[in-house]
Design a protein around this motif. Structure first.
Motif, PDB file in Angstrom:
ATOM      1  N   LEU A 181       0.821  -1.208   0.000  1.00  0.00           N
ATOM      2  CA  LEU A 181       0.000   0.000   0.000  1.00  0.00           C
ATOM      3  C   LEU A 181       0.854   1.256   0.000  1.00  0.00           C
ATOM      4  N   SER A 182       1.923   1.259   0.788  1.00  0.00           N
ATOM      5  CA  SER A 182       2.794   2.429   0.864  1.00  0.00           C
ATOM      6  C   SER A 182       3.544   2.647  -0.445  1.00  0.00           C
ATOM      7  N   GLY A 183       4.064   1.554  -1.022  1.00  0.00           N
ATOM      8  CA  GLY A 183       4.811   1.677  -2.283  1.00  0.00           C
ATOM      9  C   GLY A 183       3.939   2.133  -3.434  1.00  0.00           C
ATOM     10  N   ILE A 184       2.723   1.576  -3.536  1.00  0.00           N
ATOM     11  CA  ILE A 184       1.802   1.982  -4.608  1.00  0.00           C
ATOM     12  C   ILE A 184       1.402   3.446  -4.436  1.00  0.00           C
ATOM     13  N   GLY A 185       1.182   3.873  -3.198  1.00  0.00           N
ATOM     14  CA  GLY A 185       0.860   5.275  -2.962  1.00  0.00           C
ATOM     15  C   GLY A 185       1.991   6.195  -3.378  1.00  0.00           C
ATOM     16  N   ASP A 186       3.230   5.784  -3.121  1.00  0.00           N
ATOM     17  CA  ASP A 186       4.384   6.579  -3.519  1.00  0.00           C
ATOM     18  C   ASP A 186       4.477   6.686  -5.037  1.00  0.00           C
ATOM     19  N   ILE A 187       4.248   5.568  -5.736  1.00  0.00           N
ATOM     20  CA  ILE A 187       4.283   5.577  -7.202  1.00  0.00           C
ATOM     21  C   ILE A 187       3.188   6.478  -7.761  1.00  0.00           C
ATOM     22  N   LEU A 188       1.994   6.410  -7.188  1.00  0.00           N
ATOM     23  CA  LEU A 188       0.884   7.235  -7.670  1.00  0.00           C
ATOM     24  C   LEU A 188       1.147   8.729  -7.448  1.00  0.00           C
ATOM     25  N   MET A 189       1.774   9.082  -6.337  1.00  0.00           N
ATOM     26  CA  MET A 189       2.099  10.486  -6.076  1.00  0.00           C
ATOM     27  C   MET A 189       3.079  11.025  -7.121  1.00  0.00           C
ATOM     28  N   HIS A 190       4.022  10.197  -7.547  1.00  0.00           N
ATOM     29  CA  HIS A 190       4.969  10.613  -8.588  1.00  0.00           C
ATOM     30  C   HIS A 190       4.326  10.605  -9.974  1.00  0.00           C
ATOM     31  N   LEU A 191       3.233   9.854 -10.123  1.00  0.00           N
ATOM     32  CA  LEU A 191       2.580   9.726 -11.424  1.00  0.00           C
ATOM     33  C   LEU A 191       1.603  10.860 -11.704  1.00  0.00           C
ATOM     34  N   ILE A 192       0.989  11.436 -10.677  1.00  0.00           N
ATOM     35  CA  ILE A 192      -0.121  12.378 -10.869  1.00  0.00           C
ATOM     36  C   ILE A 192       0.292  13.581 -11.700  1.00  0.00           C
ATOM     37  N   ALA A 193       1.407  14.233 -11.348  1.00  0.00           N
ATOM     38  CA  ALA A 193       1.790  15.473 -12.033  1.00  0.00           C
ATOM     39  C   ALA A 193       2.086  15.258 -13.518  1.00  0.00           C
ATOM     40  N   PRO A 194       2.953  14.305 -13.913  1.00  0.00           N
ATOM     41  CA  PRO A 194       3.182  14.122 -15.358  1.00  0.00           C
ATOM     42  C   PRO A 194       1.947  13.638 -16.101  1.00  0.00           C
ATOM     43  N   ALA A 195       1.145  12.756 -15.480  1.00  0.00           N
ATOM     44  CA  ALA A 195      -0.065  12.284 -16.156  1.00  0.00           C
ATOM     45  C   ALA A 195      -1.067  13.422 -16.337  1.00  0.00           C
ATOM     46  N   PHE A 196      -1.224  14.266 -15.316  1.00  0.00           N
ATOM     47  CA  PHE A 196      -2.146  15.396 -15.409  1.00  0.00           C
ATOM     48  C   PHE A 196      -1.715  16.351 -16.527  1.00  0.00           C
ATOM     49  N   THR A 197      -0.411  16.527 -16.713  1.00  0.00           N
ATOM     50  CA  THR A 197       0.077  17.396 -17.791  1.00  0.00           C
ATOM     51  C   THR A 197      -0.350  16.873 -19.145  1.00  0.00           C
ATOM     52  N   ILE A 198      -0.167  15.574 -19.378  1.00  0.00           N
ATOM     53  CA  ILE A 198      -0.539  14.975 -20.663  1.00  0.00           C
ATOM     54  C   ILE A 198      -2.047  15.042 -20.874  1.00  0.00           C
ATOM     55  N   VAL A 199      -2.815  14.745 -19.830  1.00  0.00           N
ATOM     56  CA  VAL A 199      -4.275  14.775 -19.939  1.00  0.00           C
ATOM     57  C   VAL A 199      -4.757  16.183 -20.264  1.00  0.00           C
ATOM     58  N   LEU A 200      -4.206  17.169 -19.595  1.00  0.00           N
ATOM     59  CA  LEU A 200      -4.652  18.546 -19.799  1.00  0.00           C
ATOM     60  C   LEU A 200      -4.400  19.011 -21.228  1.00  0.00           C
ATOM     61  N   VAL A 201      -3.277  18.626 -21.789  1.00  0.00           N
ATOM     62  CA  VAL A 201      -2.941  19.050 -23.150  1.00  0.00           C
ATOM     63  C   VAL A 201      -3.799  18.337 -24.188  1.00  0.00           C
ATOM     64  N   SER A 202      -4.080  17.063 -23.963  1.00  0.00           N
ATOM     65  CA  SER A 202      -4.749  16.254 -24.988  1.00  0.00           C
ATOM     66  C   SER A 202      -6.260  16.166 -24.833  1.00  0.00           C
ATOM     67  N   LEU A 203      -6.828  16.712 -23.764  1.00  0.00           N
ATOM     68  CA  LEU A 203      -8.256  16.561 -23.508  1.00  0.00           C
ATOM     69  C   LEU A 203      -9.108  17.311 -24.534  1.00  0.00           C
TER      70      LEU A 203
END
Length: 328
Positions: free
Chosen positions: A182-204
């Protein structure tokens, strides 16, 4: 099944052509990769060392056909030689280290963009002329019109550097990849949110506009008028009839977007130092790492072909005209 088999044969042929082009391109350019590498990075290697380097990467004086057959055998075994920028690591080991992170970032952002854009576009078309329709597509297109690197840097500066809401780089906090708890997956998701949000915002924006335009065309079809005349609930008409048909153009675009996962997020991975294949490609180009570049270009090409084959298969399920032989 006949349609799927025919499309599969086409994509297998296209993959063979891509592999062949990937072999001949470096060999048809003036000079060769080994000489370029030696000239760029070392003046101390003698003739024997240069000959050994050429032999290691298949750039020998053997007949070209013999080199080509050996190259095909290596590709089928997944052997692309050793990376020069990560020597002596094999190319596949370098690719394997970034493959999973690119898949995670790329598929997450592409699927979120596809789902959100399709939903927003369908709502805008269903409520055509309302405030949601007048406001949402223009705002999203405006955000998508910003230079991509500028928007990525802006979001990185605001949310990662100034506000500190998200980590400033990498895909995890520790030196080694975290355990899948649970802790490791949460850490990965925290690092994933910002770059994924950037791609989503541009391509939406394009996803939303394409779905809106397709829905407007579908809503004028006679079979929807007939469905409403039969007394079907508006929600069922929207979801079961209109959205299903209007999704076809977006599904076609989804194939291209999934296929471009490894190349389309290059700037995001650079800005956020996300350890995916786009970042590895940038490092390979900077280091003149021909073996790694060749393998990455081939993977990008094959991923596009595989994604488009999956889209063709989905068409069989979604469009009755394909199942009945009306492929037009």
């Amino acid at each position: 099944m006949y349609y799927i088999a025919k499309r599969l044969a086409f994509y297998v042929l296209a993959a063979f052509v891509a592999i062949t082009v990937n072999f001949f391109l470096p060999r048809l350019t003036p000079g060769d990769p080994a000489s370029t590498i030696v000239a760029t990075y070392s003046t101390s290697l003698n003739a024997e060392s240069l000959a050994a380097l050429k032999a290691a990467y298949g750039l020998t004086d053997e007949p070209l056909l013999q080199q080509y057959v050996a190259y095909l055998g290596n590709v089928l075994r997944g052997d692309f030689g050793r990376s020069l920028s990560n020597f002596p690591a094999p190319v596949m080991a370098v690719i394997g280290a970034g493959f999973g992170w690119s898949i995670l970032l790329g598929l997450t952002s592409v699927l979120l963009s596809f789902v959100l854009g399709s939903v927003l576009g369908a709502i805008a078309a269903w409520r055509r002329g309302g405030w949601f329709d007048r406001l949402t597509p223009p705002v999203l297109l405006f955000l998508g019109s910003f230079p991509y690197f500028f928007l990525a840097l802006l979001l990185f500066y605001v949310f990662c550097f100034k506000l500190g809401w998200f980590p400033m780089g990498n895909a995890y906090s520790s030196v080694n990849p975290p355990a899948l708890n649970l802790s490791g997956i949460g850490d990965i998701l925290m690092h994933l949110i910002a770059p994924a949000f950037t791609i989503v915002l541009v391509s939406l924006g394009p996803w939303t506009l394409n779905m809106r335009n397709a829905m407007i065309g579908v809503l004028s079809e006679d079979y929807l008028t007939l469905a409403e005349a039969k007394g079907l609930p508006p929600r069922r008409v929207l979801l079961s009839h209109a959205v299903r048909t209007a999704l076809l153009p977006n599904i076609t675009a989804l194939g291209a977007a999934v296929g471009a996962v490894f190349s389309g997020q290059l700037l995001t991975e650079i800005v956020f130092t996300y350890p995916g294949l786009g970042y590895a490609l940038m490092r390979a180009v900077s280091a003149v790492d021909y073996p790694l570049m060749q393998a990455l270009f081939l993977i990008i090409t094959l991923s596009v072909l595989a994604a488009n084959f999956l889209v063709d298969t989905l068409y069989v399920l979604l469009d009755p005209r394909v199942r009945t032989g009306g492929e037009a």
